[in-house]
Design an enzyme around this catalytic site. Structure first.
Site, PDB file in Angstrom:
ATOM      1  N   GLY A   9       0.801  -1.228   0.000  1.00  0.00           N
ATOM      2  CA  GLY A   9       0.000   0.000   0.000  1.00  0.00           C
ATOM      3  C   GLY A   9       0.826   1.266   0.000  1.00  0.00           C
ATOM      4  O   GLY A   9       0.593   2.171   0.805  1.00  0.00           O
ATOM      5  N   ASP A  60      -3.614  -7.249  -4.853  1.00  0.00           N
ATOM      6  CA  ASP A  60      -4.525  -7.135  -3.709  1.00  0.00           C
ATOM      7  C   ASP A  60      -3.959  -7.996  -2.577  1.00  0.00           C
ATOM      8  O   ASP A  60      -3.858  -9.220  -2.719  1.00  0.00           O
ATOM      9  CB  ASP A  60      -5.907  -7.643  -4.142  1.00  0.00           C
ATOM     10  CG  ASP A  60      -6.919  -7.659  -3.017  1.00  0.00           C
ATOM     11  OD1 ASP A  60      -6.540  -7.438  -1.847  1.00  0.00           O
ATOM     12  OD2 ASP A  60      -8.105  -7.918  -3.303  1.00  0.00           O
ATOM     13  N   VAL A  61      -3.606  -7.362  -1.472  1.00  0.00           N
ATOM     14  CA  VAL A  61      -2.944  -8.101  -0.383  1.00  0.00           C
ATOM     15  C   VAL A  61      -3.849  -9.114   0.317  1.00  0.00           C
ATOM     16  O   VAL A  61      -3.363  -9.943   1.096  1.00  0.00           O
ATOM     17  CB  VAL A  61      -2.334  -7.151   0.678  1.00  0.00           C
ATOM     18  CG1 VAL A  61      -1.136  -6.406   0.123  1.00  0.00           C
ATOM     19  CG2 VAL A  61      -3.375  -6.189   1.231  1.00  0.00           C
ATOM     20  N   TYR A 152     -12.667  -2.442  11.950  1.00  0.00           N
ATOM     21  CA  TYR A 152     -11.303  -1.912  11.838  1.00  0.00           C
ATOM     22  C   TYR A 152     -10.509  -2.151  13.127  1.00  0.00           C
ATOM     23  O   TYR A 152      -9.364  -2.628  13.087  1.00  0.00           O
ATOM     24  CB  TYR A 152     -11.398  -0.419  11.529  1.00  0.00           C
ATOM     25  CG  TYR A 152     -10.071   0.276  11.312  1.00  0.00           C
ATOM     26  CD1 TYR A 152      -9.370   0.133  10.122  1.00  0.00           C
ATOM     27  CD2 TYR A 152      -9.529   1.106  12.298  1.00  0.00           C
ATOM     28  CE1 TYR A 152      -8.160   0.785   9.921  1.00  0.00           C
ATOM     29  CE2 TYR A 152      -8.328   1.765  12.103  1.00  0.00           C
ATOM     30  CZ  TYR A 152      -7.644   1.599  10.908  1.00  0.00           C
ATOM     31  OH  TYR A 152      -6.460   2.250  10.719  1.00  0.00           O
ATOM     32  N   ALA A 154     -11.029  -4.377  15.403  1.00  0.00           N
ATOM     33  CA  ALA A 154     -10.786  -5.824  15.562  1.00  0.00           C
ATOM     34  C   ALA A 154      -9.613  -6.256  14.690  1.00  0.00           C
ATOM     35  O   ALA A 154      -8.746  -7.027  15.125  1.00  0.00           O
ATOM     36  CB  ALA A 154     -12.038  -6.619  15.201  1.00  0.00           C
ATOM     37  N   ILE A 185      -3.116  10.377  12.032  1.00  0.00           N
ATOM     38  CA  ILE A 185      -2.110  10.811  11.068  1.00  0.00           C
ATOM     39  C   ILE A 185      -2.811  11.451   9.870  1.00  0.00           C
ATOM     40  O   ILE A 185      -3.854  10.946   9.410  1.00  0.00           O
ATOM     41  CB  ILE A 185      -1.251   9.611  10.588  1.00  0.00           C
ATOM     42  CG1 ILE A 185      -0.712   8.816  11.777  1.00  0.00           C
ATOM     43  CG2 ILE A 185      -0.121  10.075   9.684  1.00  0.00           C
ATOM     44  CD1 ILE A 185       0.163   9.574  12.752  1.00  0.00           C
TER      45      ILE A 185
HETATM   46  P1  NAP Z   1      -4.580   5.360   2.775  1.00  0.00           P
HETATM   47  O1  NAP Z   1      -4.131   6.755   2.523  1.00  0.00           O
HETATM   48  O2  NAP Z   1      -5.998   4.993   2.514  1.00  0.00           O
HETATM   49  O3  NAP Z   1      -3.628   4.365   1.923  1.00  0.00           O
HETATM   50  C1  NAP Z   1      -3.854   2.971   1.957  1.00  0.00           C
HETATM   51  C2  NAP Z   1      -2.904   2.303   0.999  1.00  0.00           C
HETATM   52  O4  NAP Z   1      -3.196   0.902   0.982  1.00  0.00           O
HETATM   53  C3  NAP Z   1      -3.079   2.783  -0.446  1.00  0.00           C
HETATM   54  O5  NAP Z   1      -1.854   2.709  -1.138  1.00  0.00           O
HETATM   55  C4  NAP Z   1      -4.047   1.758  -1.008  1.00  0.00           C
HETATM   56  O6  NAP Z   1      -4.006   1.702  -2.438  1.00  0.00           O
HETATM   57  C5  NAP Z   1      -3.502   0.487  -0.352  1.00  0.00           C
HETATM   58  N1  NAP Z   1      -4.473  -0.607  -0.317  1.00  0.00           N
HETATM   59  C6  NAP Z   1      -5.728  -0.585   0.183  1.00  0.00           C
HETATM   60  N2  NAP Z   1      -6.310  -1.790   0.032  1.00  0.00           N
HETATM   61  C7  NAP Z   1      -5.382  -2.598  -0.566  1.00  0.00           C
HETATM   62  C8  NAP Z   1      -5.371  -3.950  -0.969  1.00  0.00           C
HETATM   63  N3  NAP Z   1      -6.430  -4.752  -0.816  1.00  0.00           N
HETATM   64  N4  NAP Z   1      -4.247  -4.444  -1.554  1.00  0.00           N
HETATM   65  C9  NAP Z   1      -3.160  -3.653  -1.743  1.00  0.00           C
HETATM   66  N5  NAP Z   1      -3.099  -2.362  -1.370  1.00  0.00           N
HETATM   67  C10 NAP Z   1      -4.212  -1.847  -0.786  1.00  0.00           C
HETATM   68  O7  NAP Z   1      -4.268   4.912   4.269  1.00  0.00           O
HETATM   69  P2  NAP Z   1      -3.212   5.524   5.334  1.00  0.00           P
HETATM   70  O8  NAP Z   1      -3.931   6.528   6.138  1.00  0.00           O
HETATM   71  O9  NAP Z   1      -1.941   5.861   4.665  1.00  0.00           O
HETATM   72  O10 NAP Z   1      -3.012   4.249   6.277  1.00  0.00           O
HETATM   73  C11 NAP Z   1      -1.952   3.325   6.076  1.00  0.00           C
HETATM   74  C12 NAP Z   1      -2.007   2.296   7.192  1.00  0.00           C
HETATM   75  O11 NAP Z   1      -1.917   2.964   8.457  1.00  0.00           O
HETATM   76  C13 NAP Z   1      -3.317   1.510   7.215  1.00  0.00           C
HETATM   77  O12 NAP Z   1      -3.068   0.187   7.607  1.00  0.00           O
HETATM   78  C14 NAP Z   1      -4.129   2.226   8.297  1.00  0.00           C
HETATM   79  O13 NAP Z   1      -5.078   1.390   8.868  1.00  0.00           O
HETATM   80  C15 NAP Z   1      -3.031   2.612   9.262  1.00  0.00           C
HETATM   81  N6  NAP Z   1      -3.375   3.745  10.134  1.00  0.00           N
HETATM   82  C16 NAP Z   1      -3.626   4.985   9.621  1.00  0.00           C
HETATM   83  C17 NAP Z   1      -3.938   6.026  10.489  1.00  0.00           C
HETATM   84  C18 NAP Z   1      -4.189   7.414  10.002  1.00  0.00           C
HETATM   85  O14 NAP Z   1      -4.449   8.291  10.848  1.00  0.00           O
HETATM   86  N7  NAP Z   1      -4.113   7.688   8.719  1.00  0.00           N
HETATM   87  C19 NAP Z   1      -4.028   5.786  11.857  1.00  0.00           C
HETATM   88  C20 NAP Z   1      -3.772   4.521  12.343  1.00  0.00           C
HETATM   89  C21 NAP Z   1      -3.444   3.494  11.471  1.00  0.00           C
HETATM   90  P3  NAP Z   1      -5.301   1.266  -3.325  1.00  0.00           P
HETATM   91  O15 NAP Z   1      -6.498   1.928  -2.731  1.00  0.00           O
HETATM   92  O16 NAP Z   1      -4.949   1.728  -4.685  1.00  0.00           O
HETATM   93  O17 NAP Z   1      -5.356  -0.237  -3.240  1.00  0.00           O
END
Ligand code: NAP
Length: 242
Positions: A9, A60-61, A152, A154, A185
């Site tokens: 991702g 797709d992971v 989420y 869970a 974030i």
């Molecule tokens: P984001 O901006 O939505 O980015 C998610 C990334 O994952 C994108 O590159 C997306 O690309 C990819 N992705 C989604 N589903 C996928 C799949 N099935 N297979 C392969 N790639 C996939 O999210 P983010 O905010 O950067 O978050 C990144 C991680 O940090 C996540 O695990 C999230 O739960 C965690 N997190 C984020 C926050 C926050 O505040 N942002 C807080 C706590 C934890 P595509 O959509 O093109 O597949």
């Protein structure tokens, strides 16, 4: 010899920042996403600016064949994978009474089953090499829970149990397994939240700002300096949970 990191991702948000930071640290980068390939290409091109090589795979992971494809491509190009960052994640928020089984399972598949699939492939070679760094991106809500995010939270709590179990299984094999638990974030994922929800979060964050510091924590856990750290959850949340 240069090392290689797979960061799932990496087309935007935290995953992109992790790709860039690990590239800066000297790792070749392999990333993946399911959507707009041009965004993953932009990450790859930015990584190459640091003098390393990088590639993106459309995958797709939550799909075992796709996960194998990522590792096959990485090994064909770079020979081995030393670091795995399970970052790809999604949300499908709703209150419990309105949450569908599909939305519950989809989030579990992308956020948790994916780590099972990637680690199953990664650990085989890491065991042979007697070296590996696995970093799972969990969340503060995996530690605290959150109304409207039963699926989420869970999945993210599950990642923590998964991390600790693998740390115990693979510690003697030279593989460390840790989790990073980001707080609030600034990314597209959090941009989508309503303003009142964001304001409410801010009241709970002692540092009184959104975070942007996940990649530095991952960089440390991926480094040789973190060799004696395994099975841990590193919160990067401005003090939101302590
Ligand atoms: P984001 O901006 O939505 O980015 C998610 C990334 O994952 C994108 O590159 C997306 O690309 C990819 N992705 C989604 N589903 C996928 C799949 N099935 N297979 C392969 N790639 C996939 O999210 P983010 O905010 O950067 O978050 C990144 C991680 O940090 C996540 O695990 C999230 O739960 C965690 N997190 C984020 C926050 C926050 O505040 N942002 C807080 C706590 C934890 P595509 O959509 O093109 O597949």
């Amino acid at each position: 010899m240069s090392k290689t990191a797979i960061v799932t991702g990496g087309s935007r948000g935290i995953g992109k920042e992790i790709c860039l930071r690990l590239a800066k640290d000297g790792f070749n980068i392999v990333t993946c996403c399911t959507g707009d390939a041009s965004k993953a290409d932009a990450t790859i091109n930015a990584c190459k600016e640091f003098g390393v090589d990088a590639m993106a795979v459309a995958a797709d992971v939550s799909n075992a064949e796709d996960v194998q494809k990522i590792f096959d491509a990485a090994k064909e190009k770079f020979g081995s994978v030393e670091v795995l960052v399970n970052n790809a994640g999604i949300t499908k928020d709703n209150l419990m009474l309105r949450m569908t089984e599909d939305d519950f399972m989809k989030v579990l598949d992308v956020n948790l089953k994916s780590a099972f699939l990637t680690c199953k492939v990664a650990t085989k070679d890491m065991m042979r090499a007697k070296y590996g760094r696995i970093i799972n991106i969990s969340s503060v809500v995996g530690l605290m829970g959150n109304a409207g995010q039963a699926n989420y939270s869970a999945s993210k709590a599950g990642l923590i149990g998964f991390t600790k179990s693998l740390a115990k299984e693979f510690g003697a094999k030279g593989i460390t397994v840790n989790a990073v638990a980001p707080g609030f974030i600034e990314t597209e994922m959090t941009d989508a939240l309503p303003e009142d929800v964001k304001a409410n979060y801010m009241t709970q964050i002692p540092r009184k700002r959104l975070g942007a510091d996940i990649a530095a924590a991952v960089s440390f856990l991926a480094s040789d300096d973190a060799d004696y750290i395994t099975g841990q959850v590193l919160s990067v949340d401005g003090g939101m949970r302590m």
